[in-house]
Write an enzyme that holds these catalytic residues in place. Structure first.
Site, PDB file in Angstrom:
ATOM      1  N   ASP A   1     -18.708  51.887  -2.486  1.00 55.56           N
ATOM      2  CA  ASP A   1     -18.411  50.467  -2.335  1.00 55.56           C
ATOM      3  C   ASP A   1     -17.161  50.279  -1.482  1.00 55.56           C
ATOM      4  O   ASP A   1     -16.299  51.171  -1.419  1.00 55.56           O
ATOM      5  CB  ASP A   1     -18.193  49.823  -3.707  1.00 55.56           C
TER       6      ASP A   1
ATOM      7  N   ASP B   1     -16.734  45.225 -11.557  1.00 50.41           N
ATOM      8  CA  ASP B   1     -15.487  45.842 -11.115  1.00 50.41           C
ATOM      9  C   ASP B   1     -14.417  44.771 -10.923  1.00 50.41           C
ATOM     10  O   ASP B   1     -14.643  43.584 -11.183  1.00 50.41           O
ATOM     11  CB  ASP B   1     -15.691  46.666  -9.836  1.00 50.41           C
TER      12      ASP B   1
ATOM     13  N   ARG C   1     -19.335  51.839 -12.382  1.00 51.42           N
ATOM     14  CA  ARG C   1     -19.077  50.470 -12.850  1.00 51.42           C
ATOM     15  C   ARG C   1     -19.843  50.195 -14.141  1.00 51.42           C
ATOM     16  O   ARG C   1     -19.296  49.677 -15.117  1.00 51.42           O
ATOM     17  CB  ARG C   1     -19.521  49.456 -11.789  1.00 51.42           C
TER      18      ARG C   1
ATOM     19  N   TYR D   1     -15.628  61.764  -9.885  1.00 48.11           N
ATOM     20  CA  TYR D   1     -14.834  60.566  -9.662  1.00 48.11           C
ATOM     21  C   TYR D   1     -13.622  60.534 -10.585  1.00 48.11           C
ATOM     22  O   TYR D   1     -13.663  61.066 -11.699  1.00 48.11           O
ATOM     23  CB  TYR D   1     -15.667  59.309  -9.936  1.00 48.11           C
TER      24      TYR D   1
END
Length: 306
Positions: A41, A83, A180, A69
């Protein structure tokens, strides 16, 4: 014009889409054969392997590899995008309502295979239209849950004694995992609204954050006609498969796309893939095992020839 070929581990900056990064590399490298290996994103930073030239042939294999991540979940507020960029849709006063053991117990529930409902603000297509396009029209449609695998999660920091409690963690997961949604689902399991307030990809397949190059480094390399110094060979995307060397007399046959009989194979099964190399270390092809015979050895056929 130089024909570049290889994998560029790019540090994706905030504010750019993965497609923006591809387009910029195309301009800098002056080639159309450029592709990325896993969408990030715009607000997300981190490892974005870019395949250039011949390496675009292995982009799908790199895309399929696990990702790591570093993320942060914030409790007390949920948003329409799941988010921090979204509009708040639910708020709750939860100061002092969460404790460390409770949070750790819930995190453990999300390891292994899980089901996720893709967020409305995502690139998933429903009836031919991307969800984020429908979301921007104010529409919400039914989405089928998708399977994802969480290989491991490690909590790095908890700040629970504040108005909006946060937990920072690292997660190793399969492709297609929505961090998310993971944050939102963790909140639901704790009985509180939540959203993802930070995300950085720190590993993609074999590539790590400390191997990445920034755009200014890529620009200088291209200006100096030295982009090749930043590129990894394309077989770096296939290290998950066994390395096999063929005799010198078989090199041209492999390059011509012929199959290969292996008389001293490893413990391979039909469908397994193997990397084929010449005696001098040149990467020739990716093969797939098509026949196993106790007496005659193993036969493999080409999947891709390089």
């Amino acid at each position: 014009m130089t024909e570049w070929s290889g994998i560029l581990p790019l540090f994706k900056p905030a504010g750019m889409t993965s497609h923006d990064c591809v387009m910029k590399i195309r301009r800098l490298a002056q080639t159309k054969k450029v592709g990325h290996t896993g969408t990030l994103d715009p607000d997300v930073t981190g490892v974005l392997p870019i395949c250039i030239g011949q390496a675009t042939k292995v982009a799908d294999y790199l895309h399929d590899e696990p990702k790591r991540y570093r993320a942060q979940v914030t409790f007390g507020v949920s948003t329409d995008t799941e988010d921090a960029s979204g509009t708040p849709v639910e708020k709750a006063a939860i100061h002092g309502k969460l404790n460390e053991q409770q949070v750790r117990d819930v995190f453990k529930q999300f390891t292994g295979e899980i089901l996720q409902v893709p967020p409305m603000y995502s690139a998933v297509r429903v009836n031919g239209k991307r969800l984020h396009e429908l979301a921007r029209e104010g529409k919400v449609v039914e989405r089928k849950p998708r399977s994802a695998i969480i290989y491991s999660m490690q909590i790095e920091e908890m700040n629970l004694d504040q108005l909006r409690p946060t937990v920072r963690f690292t997660v190793d997961c399969s492709k297609g995992t929505y961090i998310r949604t993971l944050c939102v689902d963790i909140g639901k399991a704790l009985g509180v609204p939540a959203h993802m307030s930070y995300l950085q990809r720190i590993k993609s397949g074999p590539f790590t954050l400390d191997q990445c190059y920034f755009f200014d480094e890529v620009e200088r390399a291209c200006a100096d006609h030295a982009l090749d110094k930043l590129l990894f060979p394309l077989d770096q995307a296939l290290l998950q498969y066994p390395h096999v060397e063929v005799p010198a007399g078989r090199v041209q046959a492999i390059r011509n796309g012929l199959s290969q009989r292996h008389l001293r194979p490893g413990h391979w099964n039909i469908g397994d893939k193997i990397r084929i190399y010449a005696p001098d270390g040149t990467f020739l092809a990716l093969h797939e095992v098509i026949e196993t015979d106790r007496d005659m050895g193993v036969e493999s056929k080409p999947v891709k020839v390089f």
